[in-house]
Design a protein around this motif. Structure first.
Motif, PDB file in Angstrom:
ATOM      1  N   ASN A 114      88.998  97.298  44.956  1.00  0.00           N
ATOM      2  CA  ASN A 114      89.981  96.386  44.731  1.00  0.00           C
ATOM      3  C   ASN A 114      89.839  95.064  45.719  1.00  0.00           C
ATOM      4  OD1 ASN A 114      91.218  97.605  42.687  1.00  0.00           O
ATOM      5  ND2 ASN A 114      92.992  98.408  44.052  1.00  0.00           N
TER       6      ASN A 114
ATOM      7  N   GLN B 157      84.860 101.881  42.910  1.00  0.00           N
ATOM      8  CA  GLN B 157      86.014 102.527  42.224  1.00  0.00           C
ATOM      9  C   GLN B 157      85.646 102.423  40.659  1.00  0.00           C
ATOM     10  OE1 GLN B 157      88.937  99.856  43.967  1.00  0.00           O
ATOM     11  NE2 GLN B 157      90.218 101.682  43.765  1.00  0.00           N
TER      12      GLN B 157
ATOM     13  N   THR C  92      91.644  96.751  40.266  1.00  0.00           N
ATOM     14  CA  THR C  92      92.684  95.682  39.738  1.00  0.00           C
ATOM     15  C   THR C  92      92.101  94.323  40.586  1.00  0.00           C
ATOM     16  OG1 THR C  92      94.122  97.396  39.562  1.00  0.00           O
ATOM     17  CG2 THR C  92      95.200  95.297  39.708  1.00  0.00           C
TER      18      THR C  92
HETATM   19  C1  LIG Z   1      93.543  99.265  43.313  1.00  0.00           C
HETATM   20  O1  LIG Z   1      94.632  98.476  42.828  1.00  0.00           O
HETATM   21  C2  LIG Z   1      95.763  99.099  42.093  1.00  0.00           C
HETATM   22  C3  LIG Z   1      96.663  97.868  41.691  1.00  0.00           C
HETATM   23  O2  LIG Z   1      97.109  97.257  42.843  1.00  0.00           O
HETATM   24  C4  LIG Z   1      96.343 100.161  42.783  1.00  0.00           C
HETATM   25  O3  LIG Z   1      97.096 100.847  41.611  1.00  0.00           O
HETATM   26  C5  LIG Z   1      95.294 101.051  42.940  1.00  0.00           C
HETATM   27  O4  LIG Z   1      95.942 102.218  43.626  1.00  0.00           O
HETATM   28  C6  LIG Z   1      94.127 100.411  44.019  1.00  0.00           C
HETATM   29  N1  LIG Z   1      93.310 101.374  44.149  1.00  0.00           N
HETATM   30  C7  LIG Z   1      92.925 101.789  45.517  1.00  0.00           C
HETATM   31  C8  LIG Z   1      91.820 102.499  45.806  1.00  0.00           C
HETATM   32  O5  LIG Z   1      93.457 100.907  46.461  1.00  0.00           O
END
Ligand SMILES: *[C@@H]1O[C@H](CO)[C@@H](O)[C@H](O)[C@H]1NC(C)=O
Ligand SMILES: *[C@@H]1O[C@H](CO)[C@@H](O)[C@H](O)[C@H]1NC(C)=O
Length: 167
Positions: A68, A91, A95
């Motif tokens: 992210n 990942q 997002t």
């Molecule tokens: C990536 O971003 C999304 C939305 O903000 C969030 O739900 C998700 O947990 C994030 N993943 C990580 C690994 O930080």
């Protein structure tokens, strides 16, 4: 970084979370190094630092992590019409501020497992345009003991960049 130089990049900025790797890259010839945190909250400030280090928005970014926050700084720091090559696939879902990147016509280029780069890589090594020897920080014999130690060294990180075996 070495490949970017071989292709004539006038300025290379390396971004990482690890001090050891950053100082290693600085010694190897990075123009600027930037330490970032793994926290999403720091992204805006990191974009500013990356742009400042580059002396303006980035033309081309190789995103070798695939999370992210790293992909977000990649998209945000890149200039309108620039390119982001997504190398690391950390990942399974990210997002991202895709709309703002699309509005600036930032192109996202994919590559999976360095496909179709081998011939060019071998040529760059053969001609000496790229010297990868400094990247080899550790050598182990290909024995049970050597293999155990090599994986431990590699997982510790620190000053281990490329951990290799004598075959
Ligand atoms: C990536 O971003 C999304 C939305 O903000 C969030 O739900 C998700 O947990 C994030 N993943 C990580 C690994 O930080
Ligand atoms: C690796 O193998 C060579 C040849 O057998 C030996 O001389 C050397 O000491 C070994 N190195 C290590 C770190 O075990």
């Amino acid at each position: 970084m070495l490949a970017a130089r071989a292709f004539g990049s006038p300025k290379v900025v390396i971004v990482d979370v690890d001090d050891c790797r950053l100082s290693f890259m600085k010694d190897l010839g990075a123009d600027e190094i930037i330490k970032v945190s793994p926290i999403m909250q720091d992204v805006e400030e990191e974009v500013v630092r990356i742009r400042n280090a580059m002396g303006g928005p980035v033309d081309l970014r190789f995103e070798c992590v695939g999370f992210n926050n790293t992909m977000t700084t990649a998209l945000q720091a890149t200039r309108a019409g620039g390119k982001v090559c997504l190398v690391g696939l950390g990942q399974s879902e990210m997002t991202l501020p895709l709309t703002s990147a699309a509005a600036r016509e930032v192109d996202v280029i994919g590559i999976f497992r360095y496909r179709n780069t081998w011939l060019l890589c071998i040529e760059l090594l053969r001609t000496g345009e790229i010297d990868v020897k400094p990247l080899i920080t550790h050598m182990y014999n290909f024995t049970q003991e050597g293999v155990d130690e090599a994986f431990e060294t590699s997982s510790r990180g620190g000053n281990a960049i490329k951990v290799m075996f004598n075959l």
